[in-house]
Design a protein around this motif. Structure first.
Motif, PDB file in Angstrom:
ATOM      1  N   VAL A  20      50.699  47.995  35.434  1.00 44.29           N
ATOM      2  CA  VAL A  20      50.922  46.643  34.924  1.00 44.29           C
ATOM      3  C   VAL A  20      50.127  46.530  33.632  1.00 44.29           C
ATOM      4  O   VAL A  20      48.902  46.694  33.641  1.00 44.29           O
ATOM      5  N   LEU A  41      45.075  39.127  37.486  1.00 40.98           N
ATOM      6  CA  LEU A  41      45.495  40.125  38.469  1.00 40.98           C
ATOM      7  C   LEU A  41      44.323  40.974  38.949  1.00 40.98           C
ATOM      8  O   LEU A  41      44.272  41.388  40.105  1.00 40.98           O
ATOM      9  N   VAL A  52      46.198  47.994  36.802  1.00 40.07           N
ATOM     10  CA  VAL A  52      46.384  46.857  35.899  1.00 40.07           C
ATOM     11  C   VAL A  52      45.490  47.086  34.694  1.00 40.07           C
ATOM     12  O   VAL A  52      44.303  47.371  34.837  1.00 40.07           O
ATOM     13  N   LYS A  74      56.962  52.483  38.503  1.00 39.82           N
ATOM     14  CA  LYS A  74      57.198  51.189  37.867  1.00 39.82           C
ATOM     15  C   LYS A  74      56.222  50.956  36.725  1.00 39.82           C
ATOM     16  O   LYS A  74      55.040  51.278  36.829  1.00 39.82           O
ATOM     17  N   ILE A  76      55.293  47.527  34.523  1.00 37.55           N
ATOM     18  CA  ILE A  76      55.500  46.096  34.350  1.00 37.55           C
ATOM     19  C   ILE A  76      54.729  45.672  33.106  1.00 37.55           C
ATOM     20  O   ILE A  76      53.506  45.829  33.041  1.00 37.55           O
ATOM     21  N   VAL A  78      53.664  42.646  30.607  1.00 37.37           N
ATOM     22  CA  VAL A  78      53.506  41.194  30.555  1.00 37.37           C
ATOM     23  C   VAL A  78      53.137  40.835  29.119  1.00 37.37           C
ATOM     24  O   VAL A  78      52.149  41.334  28.579  1.00 37.37           O
ATOM     25  N   ARG A  92      62.005  37.186  33.649  1.00 33.02           N
ATOM     26  CA  ARG A  92      61.862  38.568  34.129  1.00 33.02           C
ATOM     27  C   ARG A  92      63.040  39.336  33.559  1.00 33.02           C
ATOM     28  O   ARG A  92      64.194  39.000  33.834  1.00 33.02           O
ATOM     29  N   THR A 116      60.022  46.660  33.882  1.00 33.44           N
ATOM     30  CA  THR A 116      60.279  45.229  33.940  1.00 33.44           C
ATOM     31  C   THR A 116      59.367  44.539  32.944  1.00 33.44           C
ATOM     32  O   THR A 116      58.185  44.875  32.842  1.00 33.44           O
ATOM     33  N   ILE A 118      57.814  40.899  31.993  1.00 29.67           N
ATOM     34  CA  ILE A 118      57.567  39.517  32.376  1.00 29.67           C
ATOM     35  C   ILE A 118      57.172  38.820  31.082  1.00 29.67           C
ATOM     36  O   ILE A 118      56.071  39.012  30.566  1.00 29.67           O
ATOM     37  N   VAL A 149      54.372  39.211  39.356  1.00 32.81           N
ATOM     38  CA  VAL A 149      53.870  40.598  39.381  1.00 32.81           C
ATOM     39  C   VAL A 149      53.479  40.992  40.798  1.00 32.81           C
ATOM     40  O   VAL A 149      53.828  42.070  41.273  1.00 32.81           O
ATOM     41  N   ILE A 152      56.553  41.777  42.717  1.00 32.05           N
ATOM     42  CA  ILE A 152      57.158  43.060  42.326  1.00 32.05           C
ATOM     43  C   ILE A 152      56.420  44.237  42.956  1.00 32.05           C
ATOM     44  O   ILE A 152      57.026  45.193  43.421  1.00 32.05           O
TER      45      ILE A 152
END
Length: 158
Positions: A20, A41, A52, A74, A76, A78, A92, A116, A118, A149, A152
């Protein structure tokens, strides 16, 4: 005591399954959204397979060092995204692949890594002068992005 060279295994970094990345710059208004979400997070007890990072403004070079095509499943991202919505709205999204022959300035994300984004609609876009602090609308969007998050990555308590 003689100097011993570092063993190669000491330098090898374990790659997380989920990365992330909170992207943006805290010094430029709502551009600090990604790092603000990353900081929130980090307050949670996340699964060991999740990493993260506050990727700041050097997101691509930094984040790509955390990815491994065999281990990472994955990514992610942001960040603020101007998608012509009301300030503080969250979307998203999945990035679209550029057509063949399209030149990219960033490294290619390996096939098999689910990406992904965000994104939060900013109220104040970064300008040439520093402006520390998120707008109220974007600040209020941080908990919603955190929840997305967590959902996900499967760490959301029902």
């Amino acid at each position: 005591m003689p100097h011993r060279p570092l063993q190669r295994t000491c330098l090898k970094m374990p790659y997380p399954e989920i990365v992330v990345a909170g992207c943006g710059n805290l010094l430029f208004a709502d551009d600090g959204f990604g790092p603000a979400v990353a900081q929130e997070l980090l307050k949670f007890a996340l699964p060991d397979n999740v990493k993260v990072v506050d990727a700041g403004i050097c997101a691509a070079p930094f984040v790509f060092t955390l990815l491994d095509s065999e281990r990472t499943k994955k990514l992610i991202i942001v960040d603020i995204v101007d998608f012509d919505a009301v300030s503080g709205a969250i979307a998203r999204q999945h990035p679209r692949c550029p057509s063949r022959g399209h030149r990219r300035s960033t490294p290619r994300i390996e096939d098999g890594i689910d990406v992904t984004i965000i994104g939060c609609q900013p109220k104040r876009l970064p300008g040439p002068e520093m402006e520390i602090g998120l707008s109220e609308e974007v600040r209020k969007a941080v908990p919603g992005a955190v929840r997305i998050v967590l959902d996900i990555i499967g760490a959301l308590d029902d």
